[in-house]
Design a protein around this motif. Structure first.
Motif, PDB file in Angstrom:
ATOM      1  N   THR A  18       1.791   5.352  -1.896  1.00  0.00           N
ATOM      2  CA  THR A  18       0.348   5.136  -1.931  1.00  0.00           C
ATOM      3  C   THR A  18       0.034   3.648  -1.955  1.00  0.00           C
ATOM      4  O   THR A  18       0.792   2.843  -2.505  1.00  0.00           O
ATOM      5  CB  THR A  18      -0.287   5.839  -3.150  1.00  0.00           C
ATOM      6  OG1 THR A  18      -1.715   5.761  -3.064  1.00  0.00           O
ATOM      7  CG2 THR A  18       0.187   5.232  -4.461  1.00  0.00           C
ATOM      8  N   TYR A  19      -1.119   3.306  -1.340  1.00  0.00           N
ATOM      9  CA  TYR A  19      -1.535   1.911  -1.273  1.00  0.00           C
ATOM     10  C   TYR A  19      -3.057   1.834  -1.241  1.00  0.00           C
ATOM     11  O   TYR A  19      -3.688   2.181  -0.251  1.00  0.00           O
ATOM     12  CB  TYR A  19      -0.945   1.244  -0.026  1.00  0.00           C
ATOM     13  CG  TYR A  19      -1.351  -0.206   0.148  1.00  0.00           C
ATOM     14  CD1 TYR A  19      -0.806  -1.198  -0.664  1.00  0.00           C
ATOM     15  CD2 TYR A  19      -2.280  -0.574   1.120  1.00  0.00           C
ATOM     16  CE1 TYR A  19      -1.180  -2.533  -0.512  1.00  0.00           C
ATOM     17  CE2 TYR A  19      -2.654  -1.896   1.287  1.00  0.00           C
ATOM     18  CZ  TYR A  19      -2.113  -2.882   0.469  1.00  0.00           C
ATOM     19  OH  TYR A  19      -2.489  -4.187   0.621  1.00  0.00           O
ATOM     20  N   GLU A  46       4.065   3.251  -5.780  1.00  0.00           N
ATOM     21  CA  GLU A  46       2.851   2.474  -5.472  1.00  0.00           C
ATOM     22  C   GLU A  46       3.217   1.128  -4.894  1.00  0.00           C
ATOM     23  O   GLU A  46       4.028   0.384  -5.453  1.00  0.00           O
ATOM     24  CB  GLU A  46       1.986   2.269  -6.712  1.00  0.00           C
ATOM     25  CG  GLU A  46       0.771   1.427  -6.370  1.00  0.00           C
ATOM     26  CD  GLU A  46      -0.305   1.400  -7.429  1.00  0.00           C
ATOM     27  OE1 GLU A  46      -1.470   1.210  -7.067  1.00  0.00           O
ATOM     28  OE2 GLU A  46       0.015   1.577  -8.614  1.00  0.00           O
ATOM     29  N   ASP A  47       2.563   0.801  -3.767  1.00  0.00           N
ATOM     30  CA  ASP A  47       2.859  -0.443  -3.062  1.00  0.00           C
ATOM     31  C   ASP A  47       1.745  -1.471  -3.228  1.00  0.00           C
ATOM     32  O   ASP A  47       1.682  -2.447  -2.487  1.00  0.00           O
ATOM     33  CB  ASP A  47       3.080  -0.138  -1.575  1.00  0.00           C
ATOM     34  CG  ASP A  47       4.242  -0.926  -0.985  1.00  0.00           C
ATOM     35  OD1 ASP A  47       5.095  -1.391  -1.754  1.00  0.00           O
ATOM     36  OD2 ASP A  47       4.279  -1.075   0.245  1.00  0.00           O
ATOM     37  N   ASP A  48       0.854  -1.246  -4.190  1.00  0.00           N
ATOM     38  CA  ASP A  48      -0.300  -2.103  -4.410  1.00  0.00           C
ATOM     39  C   ASP A  48      -0.090  -2.946  -5.667  1.00  0.00           C
ATOM     40  O   ASP A  48       0.088  -2.409  -6.763  1.00  0.00           O
ATOM     41  CB  ASP A  48      -1.552  -1.237  -4.553  1.00  0.00           C
ATOM     42  CG  ASP A  48      -2.804  -2.039  -4.841  1.00  0.00           C
ATOM     43  OD1 ASP A  48      -2.771  -3.276  -4.670  1.00  0.00           O
ATOM     44  OD2 ASP A  48      -3.821  -1.441  -5.238  1.00  0.00           O
ATOM     45  N   GLY A  75       5.995  -1.927   2.135  1.00  0.00           N
ATOM     46  CA  GLY A  75       5.563  -1.292   3.377  1.00  0.00           C
ATOM     47  C   GLY A  75       5.748   0.212   3.268  1.00  0.00           C
ATOM     48  O   GLY A  75       6.515   0.699   2.431  1.00  0.00           O
ATOM     49  N   MET A  76       5.051   0.950   4.109  1.00  0.00           N
ATOM     50  CA  MET A  76       4.997   2.405   3.979  1.00  0.00           C
ATOM     51  C   MET A  76       6.375   3.075   3.993  1.00  0.00           C
ATOM     52  O   MET A  76       6.700   3.864   3.101  1.00  0.00           O
ATOM     53  CB  MET A  76       4.149   3.019   5.103  1.00  0.00           C
ATOM     54  CG  MET A  76       4.004   4.533   4.994  1.00  0.00           C
ATOM     55  SD  MET A  76       3.274   5.278   6.469  1.00  0.00           S
ATOM     56  CE  MET A  76       1.636   4.575   6.423  1.00  0.00           C
ATOM     57  N   THR A  77       7.194   2.765   4.984  1.00  0.00           N
ATOM     58  CA  THR A  77       8.466   3.465   5.138  1.00  0.00           C
ATOM     59  C   THR A  77       9.397   3.230   3.953  1.00  0.00           C
ATOM     60  O   THR A  77       9.947   4.173   3.371  1.00  0.00           O
ATOM     61  CB  THR A  77       9.165   3.036   6.444  1.00  0.00           C
ATOM     62  OG1 THR A  77       8.278   3.261   7.546  1.00  0.00           O
ATOM     63  CG2 THR A  77      10.433   3.827   6.661  1.00  0.00           C
ATOM     64  N   LYS A  78       9.579   1.973   3.585  1.00  0.00           N
ATOM     65  CA  LYS A  78      10.467   1.657   2.461  1.00  0.00           C
ATOM     66  C   LYS A  78       9.920   2.213   1.149  1.00  0.00           C
ATOM     67  O   LYS A  78      10.683   2.607   0.252  1.00  0.00           O
ATOM     68  CB  LYS A  78      10.672   0.153   2.360  1.00  0.00           C
ATOM     69  CG  LYS A  78      11.553  -0.424   3.465  1.00  0.00           C
ATOM     70  CD  LYS A  78      11.762  -1.919   3.277  1.00  0.00           C
ATOM     71  CE  LYS A  78      12.768  -2.472   4.298  1.00  0.00           C
ATOM     72  NZ  LYS A  78      12.285  -2.345   5.675  1.00  0.00           N
ATOM     73  N   SER A 202       7.908  -0.204  11.986  1.00  0.00           N
ATOM     74  CA  SER A 202       6.623   0.316  12.438  1.00  0.00           C
ATOM     75  C   SER A 202       6.419   1.678  11.785  1.00  0.00           C
ATOM     76  O   SER A 202       7.371   2.451  11.648  1.00  0.00           O
ATOM     77  CB  SER A 202       6.587   0.464  13.961  1.00  0.00           C
ATOM     78  OG  SER A 202       5.397   1.129  14.367  1.00  0.00           O
ATOM     79  N   ALA A 203       5.189   1.949  11.380  1.00  0.00           N
ATOM     80  CA  ALA A 203       4.898   3.253  10.769  1.00  0.00           C
ATOM     81  C   ALA A 203       4.684   4.335  11.814  1.00  0.00           C
ATOM     82  O   ALA A 203       4.690   5.523  11.494  1.00  0.00           O
ATOM     83  CB  ALA A 203       3.659   3.140   9.883  1.00  0.00           C
ATOM     84  N   HIS A 204       4.492   3.950  13.062  1.00  0.00           N
ATOM     85  CA  HIS A 204       4.199   4.913  14.123  1.00  0.00           C
ATOM     86  C   HIS A 204       5.440   5.732  14.483  1.00  0.00           C
ATOM     87  O   HIS A 204       6.533   5.194  14.656  1.00  0.00           O
ATOM     88  CB  HIS A 204       3.669   4.203  15.368  1.00  0.00           C
ATOM     89  CG  HIS A 204       2.340   3.549  15.155  1.00  0.00           C
ATOM     90  ND1 HIS A 204       1.167   4.267  15.093  1.00  0.00           N
ATOM     91  CD2 HIS A 204       2.003   2.254  14.947  1.00  0.00           C
ATOM     92  CE1 HIS A 204       0.164   3.433  14.881  1.00  0.00           C
ATOM     93  NE2 HIS A 204       0.643   2.213  14.790  1.00  0.00           N
TER      94      HIS A 204
END
Length: 356
Positions: A18-19, A46-48, A75-78, A202-204
């Motif tokens: 989550t961010y 949490e990445d925030d 970042g999202m993936t990690k 990349s998150a895509h």
């Protein structure tokens, strides 16, 4: 499953990254805690740096919730992989903070597990939730919930797909009309073998890469019922333009992982069509998005994205003209699509009027 109970460990770990979306996270946690089956844990990464998720996690006062703040922005993936590494469940479900499960997700899953006790991977359908008028204009879907299950299969039916069948049907979009990775429950040992969510900066396409890498290793039990919600909201599209260079990187990174697997399962043609279809759809969707949100954009700039991808993946060049026409005359193509979608309905109405 008996082994997990003996060790007092959860059967399922919901792994959330989550961010800066505390309200979405709150809704997701509420949906998880409403499950009738309760042998689960919620692992939040949490990445925030502002810790906007910490208060949300603490507000539930639940021993099933385990909150971790990343020391540095991953970042999202990690961040997903951090949550997975901390999970103790026998099965993992990777959950986006804005895509909650249905309230009966685990009940349906445990019933399926009784029928396939040795299965390592389960995959269910989903709903898409169109949350605003602007997104309705972009997606051409009315506001509200829409079921995304396989209408050619009996509702709530189960079927086992071997890897080759999974790959072929995945690329032909014959499993579900849309794939939502948050409705997949995968044995932790399998997730460990693929080293978690694929990471190529990349998150895509990481969701599709994740599912396909798993399918390379094990059979999938397909559950033809909605197990989660794919929410399309203002933050999905954002108030700013996309970083299209990151999208290009995602397409190329996905291909480096999956093209060899497609070759292995003798479905290269299906794979190439799937990927080009998806990119064409994405770019037309972006054009609608930019115009709905009143961004000034030249269709040629979107065509350049496709052209740049074609330099890396030469099979894209075969459909360059098709995309160019669709981007420049998308209103005509939208009208033709509308006629096609409504042809059957209009034909039936005319037939009924003739009979009268």
């Amino acid at each position: 499953m008996i082994l997990q109970i003996m060790k007092n460990l959860p059967l399922v770990s919901f792994c959330i990254s989550t961010y800066k979306r505390p309200q979405f996270l709150k809704t997701a946690i509420e949906a998880i805690l409403k499950q009738k089956y309760n042998n689960f844990e919620i692992v939040i990464s949490e990445d925030d740096s502002e810790k906007t998720a910490e208060k949300v996690a603490e507000s539930f006062k639940s021993k099933r919730i385990f909150y971790y703040k990343n020391k540095n922005h991953l970042g999202m993936t990690k961040s997903y992989n951090k949550a997975i590494s901390l999970a103790k469940g026998e099965f993992i479900t990777v959950l986006a903070d804005d895509d909650p499960p249905t309230h009966d997700m685990l009940e349906v899953f445990t019933d399926a597990l009784k029928q396939y006790p040795h299965a390592k991977a389960f995959f269910g359908g989903s709903y898409v939730n169109i949350t605003s008028r602007n997104i309705e204009k972009v997606t051409k879907l009315p506001q509200g919930f829409h079921s995304l299950i396989n209408k050619n299969q009996r509702y709530e039916s189960l079927r086992l797909l071997k890897p080759k069948a999974f790959f072929r049907k995945f690329f032909k979009q014959e499993i579900f009309p849309h794939y939502q990775w948050t409705t997949a429950l995968i044995a932790k040992d399998i997730v460990g073998k693929i080293k978690g969510v694929p990471d190529y900066d990349s998150a895509h396409f990481i969701d599709y890469a994740y599912l396909l890498k798993i399918a390379n290793l094990t059979d999938f039990v397909i559950i033809n019922k909605e197990l989660g919600v794919f929410a399309l909201h203002e933050l999905s599209y954002g108030k700013k333009k996309d970083t299209l260079k990151e999208y290009e990187k995602g397409v190329v990174g996905f291909d480096k992982i999956i093209s060899n697997l497609a070759k292995k399962f003798d479905c290269e043609k299906e794979y190439q069509k799937f990927l080009t279809d998806y990119v064409i759809m994405f770019l037309i969707n972006r054009l609608r998005h930019y115009r709905v949100y009143k961004y000034k954009v030249d269709p040629k700039s979107l065509f350049k994205v496709y052209d740049d991808i074609s330099k890396e993946l030469t099979f894209f060049s075969k459909r360059a003209t098709e995309l160019y026409l669709k981007l420049n005359f998308h209103y005509i193509y939208d009208f033709i699509s509308l006629i096609r979608e409504n042809y059957g309905f209009v034909k039936l109405r005319i037939k009924n009027m003739t009979l009268k």
